[in-house]
Design a protein around this motif. Structure first.
Motif, PDB file in Angstrom:
ATOM      1  N   LEU A  18     -18.034   2.621  -1.973  1.00 30.99           N
ATOM      2  CA  LEU A  18     -19.050   3.499  -1.772  1.00 30.99           C
ATOM      3  C   LEU A  18     -19.478   3.873  -3.212  1.00 30.99           C
ATOM      4  CD1 LEU A  18     -20.728   4.893   0.223  1.00 30.99           C
ATOM      5  CD2 LEU A  18     -19.035   6.840   0.188  1.00 30.99           C
ATOM      6  N   ASN A  19     -20.630   3.972  -3.547  1.00 29.25           N
ATOM      7  CA  ASN A  19     -21.139   4.212  -4.992  1.00 29.25           C
ATOM      8  C   ASN A  19     -20.226   3.696  -5.931  1.00 29.25           C
ATOM      9  OD1 ASN A  19     -23.387   5.649  -3.858  1.00 29.25           O
ATOM     10  ND2 ASN A  19     -22.155   7.388  -3.420  1.00 29.25           N
ATOM     11  N   ASP A  20     -20.048   2.658  -6.106  1.00 35.87           N
ATOM     12  CA  ASP A  20     -19.161   1.691  -6.835  1.00 35.87           C
ATOM     13  C   ASP A  20     -17.637   2.046  -6.968  1.00 35.87           C
ATOM     14  OD1 ASP A  20     -21.119  -0.014  -7.779  1.00 35.87           O
ATOM     15  OD2 ASP A  20     -21.951   1.761  -8.993  1.00 35.87           O
ATOM     16  N   ARG A  21     -17.113   2.911  -5.946  1.00 30.55           N
ATOM     17  CA  ARG A  21     -15.728   3.186  -5.990  1.00 30.55           C
ATOM     18  C   ARG A  21     -15.199   2.890  -4.688  1.00 30.55           C
ATOM     19  NH1 ARG A  21     -13.826   7.735  -9.038  1.00 30.55           N
ATOM     20  NH2 ARG A  21     -11.845   7.094  -8.119  1.00 30.55           N
ATOM     21  N   VAL A  22     -13.893   1.905  -4.726  1.00 25.53           N
ATOM     22  CA  VAL A  22     -13.192   1.426  -3.599  1.00 25.53           C
ATOM     23  C   VAL A  22     -12.645   2.738  -2.700  1.00 25.53           C
ATOM     24  CG1 VAL A  22     -11.392   0.056  -2.860  1.00 25.53           C
ATOM     25  CG2 VAL A  22     -12.719  -0.618  -4.974  1.00 25.53           C
ATOM     26  N   MET A  23     -12.899   2.852  -1.553  1.00 19.25           N
ATOM     27  CA  MET A  23     -12.615   3.583  -0.827  1.00 19.25           C
ATOM     28  C   MET A  23     -11.235   3.545   0.363  1.00 19.25           C
ATOM     29  SD  MET A  23     -14.588   6.640  -1.104  1.00 19.25           S
ATOM     30  CE  MET A  23     -15.875   6.841  -2.332  1.00 19.25           C
ATOM     31  N   SER A  24     -11.369   2.060   0.623  1.00 16.74           N
ATOM     32  CA  SER A  24     -10.493   1.919   1.559  1.00 16.74           C
ATOM     33  C   SER A  24     -10.133   0.476   1.570  1.00 16.74           C
ATOM     34  CB  SER A  24     -10.370   2.412   2.803  1.00 16.74           C
ATOM     35  OG  SER A  24     -11.687   1.967   3.521  1.00 16.74           O
ATOM     36  N   ILE A  25      -9.011  -0.207   1.854  1.00 17.95           N
ATOM     37  CA  ILE A  25      -8.862  -1.506   1.760  1.00 17.95           C
ATOM     38  C   ILE A  25      -7.734  -1.725   3.040  1.00 17.95           C
ATOM     39  CG2 ILE A  25      -7.901  -3.713   0.815  1.00 17.95           C
ATOM     40  CD1 ILE A  25      -8.499  -2.516  -1.673  1.00 17.95           C
ATOM     41  N   VAL A  26      -8.241  -2.730   4.095  1.00 16.46           N
ATOM     42  CA  VAL A  26      -7.406  -2.986   5.104  1.00 16.46           C
ATOM     43  C   VAL A  26      -7.065  -4.511   5.084  1.00 16.46           C
ATOM     44  CG1 VAL A  26      -7.285  -3.195   7.743  1.00 16.46           C
ATOM     45  CG2 VAL A  26      -8.418  -1.255   6.572  1.00 16.46           C
ATOM     46  N   ILE A  27      -5.812  -4.641   5.128  1.00 13.94           N
ATOM     47  CA  ILE A  27      -5.268  -6.208   5.417  1.00 13.94           C
ATOM     48  C   ILE A  27      -4.763  -6.470   6.669  1.00 13.94           C
ATOM     49  CG2 ILE A  27      -3.949  -8.051   4.460  1.00 13.94           C
ATOM     50  CD1 ILE A  27      -3.681  -6.496   1.657  1.00 13.94           C
ATOM     51  N   ASP A  28      -5.411  -7.006   7.605  1.00 11.79           N
ATOM     52  CA  ASP A  28      -5.183  -7.009   8.833  1.00 11.79           C
ATOM     53  C   ASP A  28      -4.541  -8.408   9.288  1.00 11.79           C
ATOM     54  OD1 ASP A  28      -5.088  -6.698  11.626  1.00 11.79           O
ATOM     55  OD2 ASP A  28      -7.326  -6.332  11.906  1.00 11.79           O
ATOM     56  N   ASP A  29      -3.199  -8.357   9.422  1.00 11.12           N
ATOM     57  CA  ASP A  29      -2.306  -9.403   9.687  1.00 11.12           C
ATOM     58  C   ASP A  29      -1.799  -9.531  11.259  1.00 11.12           C
ATOM     59  OD1 ASP A  29      -2.307 -10.874   7.395  1.00 11.12           O
ATOM     60  OD2 ASP A  29      -0.717  -9.497   6.521  1.00 11.12           O
ATOM     61  N   GLY A  52       0.857  -4.834  15.058  1.00 11.19           N
ATOM     62  CA  GLY A  52      -0.294  -4.187  15.125  1.00 11.19           C
ATOM     63  C   GLY A  52       0.204  -2.728  14.306  1.00 11.19           C
ATOM     64  N   GLN A  53       1.070  -2.677  13.820  1.00 14.51           N
ATOM     65  CA  GLN A  53       1.459  -1.287  13.021  1.00 14.51           C
ATOM     66  C   GLN A  53       0.635  -1.162  11.503  1.00 14.51           C
ATOM     67  OE1 GLN A  53       3.156   1.415  14.731  1.00 14.51           O
ATOM     68  NE2 GLN A  53       2.702   0.114  16.395  1.00 14.51           N
ATOM     69  N   PRO A  54       0.111  -0.221  11.414  1.00 15.44           N
ATOM     70  CA  PRO A  54      -0.462   0.003   9.902  1.00 15.44           C
ATOM     71  C   PRO A  54       0.493   0.517   9.003  1.00 15.44           C
ATOM     72  CG  PRO A  54      -1.200   1.625  11.369  1.00 15.44           C
ATOM     73  CD  PRO A  54      -0.408   0.726  12.342  1.00 15.44           C
ATOM     74  N   ARG A  55       0.653   0.034   7.993  1.00 13.80           N
ATOM     75  CA  ARG A  55       1.607   0.493   6.854  1.00 13.80           C
ATOM     76  C   ARG A  55       0.821   0.536   5.469  1.00 13.80           C
ATOM     77  NH1 ARG A  55       5.127  -2.065   3.272  1.00 13.80           N
ATOM     78  NH2 ARG A  55       4.655  -4.107   4.113  1.00 13.80           N
ATOM     79  N   LEU A  56       1.088   2.066   4.840  1.00 12.60           N
ATOM     80  CA  LEU A  56       0.391   2.107   3.536  1.00 12.60           C
ATOM     81  C   LEU A  56       1.266   1.294   2.408  1.00 12.60           C
ATOM     82  CD1 LEU A  56      -1.540   4.054   1.996  1.00 12.60           C
ATOM     83  CD2 LEU A  56       0.442   5.535   1.715  1.00 12.60           C
ATOM     84  N   ILE A  57       0.394   0.428   1.890  1.00  8.44           N
ATOM     85  CA  ILE A  57       0.950  -0.133   0.489  1.00  8.44           C
ATOM     86  C   ILE A  57       0.386   0.200  -0.656  1.00  8.44           C
ATOM     87  CG2 ILE A  57       1.378  -2.312   2.343  1.00  8.44           C
ATOM     88  CD1 ILE A  57      -1.076  -3.607   1.172  1.00  8.44           C
ATOM     89  N   GLY A  58      -0.603   1.084  -0.692  1.00  6.56           N
ATOM     90  CA  GLY A  58      -1.014   1.438  -2.185  1.00  6.56           C
ATOM     91  C   GLY A  58      -2.078   2.507  -1.856  1.00  6.56           C
TER      92      GLY A  58
END
Length: 172
Positions: A124-135, A85-91
């Motif tokens: 949002l408005n054709d720009r990727v704002m956030s991505i989550v990979i939920d493992d 359940g720990q989030p980690r910034l990967i990019g």
């Protein structure tokens, strides 16, 4: 009502007043402690003056989990949530201020959500704002209700139009 989409693409336009605080909820469950309340993933939306702290529109584009793990990814982040359940910034997807600048003030904005398996993409408005990979198999949701959040608080207005939902074939 009418389904519990799992893998899908959702496109919708929204317009929010300066003080607005809202979001698009997906893969949610309905709660019983308050009328119409949901718990689950959310694509955040807020107006330019909702929160007086910089940056303006502090939350728009973020990935949030209502009544759950809270902030999953801030605007401009690609995050993997591990099995514990720990989030980690990967990019990084871009600088917060540059991404915020594509949000239209006093006009219609286009949200595009691509939700497939354990990957959640907010555009949002054709720009990727956030991505989550939920493992995190204990806390993630693989299907659920779609709704909108209308926050209590200062008077504000949120409008949605042109909802388009496309169910995707299962890929996992």
């Amino acid at each position: 009502r009418g389904g519990r989409p799992g893998d899908f693409e959702l496109k919708v336009e929204y317009r929010v007043s300066d003080e607005g605080n809202s979001g698009i909820s997906y893969r949610n469950v309905q709660l019983t402690d308050a009328p119409w309340s949901l718990s689950g993933y959310q694509a955040d939306i807020d107006g330019a003056n909702h929160d007086k702290r910089p940056p303006r529109r502090r939350y728009t584009g973020n990935a949030w989990e209502e009544r759950g793990r809270r902030f999953l990814a801030w605007r401009g982040e690609m995050v993997r949530i591990d099995e514990s359940g720990q989030p980690r910034l990967i990019g990084r997807l871009g600088e917060n201020a540059a991404l915020e600048s594509v949000v239209k003030e006093d006009d219609w904005n286009s949200y595009h959500l691509i939700i497939r398996g354990n990957t959640l993409v907010h555009i949002l408005n054709d720009r990727v704002m956030s991505i989550v990979i939920d493992d995190d198999p204990k806390n993630r949701r693989m299907e659920g209700l779609i709704g909108v959040q209308v926050h209590i608080g200062a008077p504000h207005k949120i409008e949605f139009r042109n909802w388009r939902l496309k169910k995707l074939a299962l890929s996992h």
